[in-house]
Design an enzyme around this catalytic site. Sequence first.
Site, PDB file in Angstrom:
ATOM      1  N   GLU A 205       0.632  -1.174   0.007  1.00 23.71           N
ATOM      2  CA  GLU A 205      -0.067  -0.052  -0.239  1.00 23.71           C
ATOM      3  C   GLU A 205       0.887   1.138  -0.061  1.00 23.71           C
ATOM      4  O   GLU A 205       0.706   2.353  -0.767  1.00 23.71           O
ATOM      5  CB  GLU A 205      -1.141  -0.109   1.255  1.00 23.71           C
ATOM      6  CG  GLU A 205      -1.780   1.003   1.348  1.00 23.71           C
ATOM      7  CD  GLU A 205      -2.914   0.951   2.428  1.00 23.71           C
ATOM      8  OE1 GLU A 205      -3.841   1.725   2.468  1.00 23.71           O
ATOM      9  OE2 GLU A 205      -3.003   0.004   3.004  1.00 23.71           O
ATOM     10  N   GLY A 233      -8.262   5.210   6.922  1.00 29.59           N
ATOM     11  CA  GLY A 233      -9.153   4.817   8.427  1.00 29.59           C
ATOM     12  C   GLY A 233      -8.400   4.073   9.622  1.00 29.59           C
ATOM     13  O   GLY A 233      -8.785   4.211  10.478  1.00 29.59           O
ATOM     14  N   SER A 235      -5.259   2.661   9.058  1.00 26.18           N
ATOM     15  CA  SER A 235      -3.615   2.290   9.113  1.00 26.18           C
ATOM     16  C   SER A 235      -3.192   3.718   8.326  1.00 26.18           C
ATOM     17  O   SER A 235      -3.631   4.406   7.819  1.00 26.18           O
ATOM     18  CB  SER A 235      -3.071   1.226   8.614  1.00 26.18           C
ATOM     19  OG  SER A 235      -3.362   1.243   7.073  1.00 26.18           O
ATOM     20  N   THR A 236      -1.869   3.912   8.664  1.00 27.16           N
ATOM     21  CA  THR A 236      -1.275   5.160   7.866  1.00 27.16           C
ATOM     22  C   THR A 236       0.210   4.675   7.385  1.00 27.16           C
ATOM     23  O   THR A 236       0.687   3.943   8.122  1.00 27.16           O
ATOM     24  CB  THR A 236      -0.879   6.571   8.586  1.00 27.16           C
ATOM     25  OG1 THR A 236      -0.544   7.511   7.921  1.00 27.16           O
ATOM     26  CG2 THR A 236      -0.093   6.020   9.956  1.00 27.16           C
ATOM     27  N   GLN A 237       0.417   5.163   6.197  1.00 30.11           N
ATOM     28  CA  GLN A 237       1.725   4.769   5.513  1.00 30.11           C
ATOM     29  C   GLN A 237       2.575   5.879   5.146  1.00 30.11           C
ATOM     30  O   GLN A 237       2.172   7.090   4.679  1.00 30.11           O
ATOM     31  CB  GLN A 237       1.388   4.029   4.188  1.00 30.11           C
ATOM     32  CG  GLN A 237       0.745   2.655   4.374  1.00 30.11           C
ATOM     33  CD  GLN A 237      -0.800   2.725   4.738  1.00 30.11           C
ATOM     34  OE1 GLN A 237      -1.449   3.753   4.033  1.00 30.11           O
ATOM     35  NE2 GLN A 237      -1.223   1.902   5.437  1.00 30.11           N
TER      36      GLN A 237
END
Length: 469
Positions: A205, A233, A235-237
């Site tokens: 991702e 919503g 997780s964050t990358q």
Amino acid sequence: MPSKNDNLRKRKLIQENGDKQGIRRKIHEKHNNKANQNAGLVTSFLCLVATVTILIIFFSVYTDSLHPIVDQIATQLGYSEKQYGAIIDAGSTGSRVLAFEFHKAYLDGRLVLDNELFRELKPGLSSLTPDKGAEQITRLLKEAKDFIPAEYRRKTPIALKATAGLRLLGAAKSEAILEKIREVFAQSGFLINDDSVEIMDGTDEGIFSWFTVNYLSNRLTSRNTAAALDLGGGSTQVTYELNENLPSYKEYIHTVPVLNSELNVFTNSYLGLGLMALRHAVITYQKADNQTSFASECINPIIKDKVWTYQNIDYLVSGKENKNQASNPENPEVNFDLCVESVKRQVMPLLKPKPIKLQEHVINAFSYYYDRAIEVGLVDPYLGGENTVADFSKKAREVCATANADQPFMCLDLVYISVLLQDGFGLKPQTNIKLYKKIRGHEVSWALGCFFQNYNILQQKMKRVAGVN
């Protein structure tokens, strides 16, 4: 009168002087020839440098400007070759189909993005039953079919990749949903394979988002590729080019093929640090079993029993009274410092490892970063724009000091974003953040990068089959 001997001596001296002048003349000529030779070498070297410079400029112009001109002429002459693709982004808050129309560049065959389709349906698959989820995806496939001509569908790769919403749902429930969707895909008429419907790894991702940002920004061949920050919503990358040989970061650095080269990229997906997941963690901190009613220090005191649904559970959320504001009851506000500490308590333990040298890159942030920025007027909703980390912090203070029942969670969301950028990622207050939903008219999404991976895999399979035959 001079004697005969005197005349002889005089002639001898004249001859010796002539010889000496001749020698000096030859030495001078030799020096001149050497100087001329050196000057010629210098001139040749300067000509070589000039030629190389002109070639570099020419090929730069060729890459950036000549391709479109040649492609336009080829299209007018009927030599344009089309390629289509589609990706369904099954996120935690909704499912989106992105379909792409490319043409193959006439000179080198690269794919050039011309048009795209973007459609979204809510809620996310994690909030639906398997049958309802299949119905939602069927509707999105219909949108893709309307965009992609019938004669291209059999050779158009399509995939559904689910993100943090299904990752957090659990294996049994998520697999039941995905199995129903595989049945729908099998009847779609598009080009699919065994991996067309699956839960996507957070590493992919991040890399796909990074690829999309740099592809659309024409930075894939740049010496300074851009960093990509994606706030979903669940997780964050964080993804950016990083050439560091650090043992503790080894598993987070990946070699990514880019056009005709390879780049080392740091990426990490922080599960539980998506906007909704973090909001849930702050609001339900130290909750008892079966508790669904909460009062949070990050919610304005005017909010009473606001219904908020997360992963199919309804919560009643209220604001806590600000004990420091007893002297001004007419204008209730959030205790900002207390809220910041509550957010940090949830964020910092999950932020491992922290990104390093992120500050050195141009930074592009999208998804909820962009959504929240436009909702509070930080950037233009149509054009996007740039803000500093300090702008997010300042706006968070303003929102938390204002009683607004229409945006009950905005204070918490902005505090989280400012904490994540500054304390979590280590960015300085003056760091610029580019906030765009679209670049050059195209959606900023990991879906485009995902398509390119699918397309490359398909091309490799076709080459292997052709080699066998």
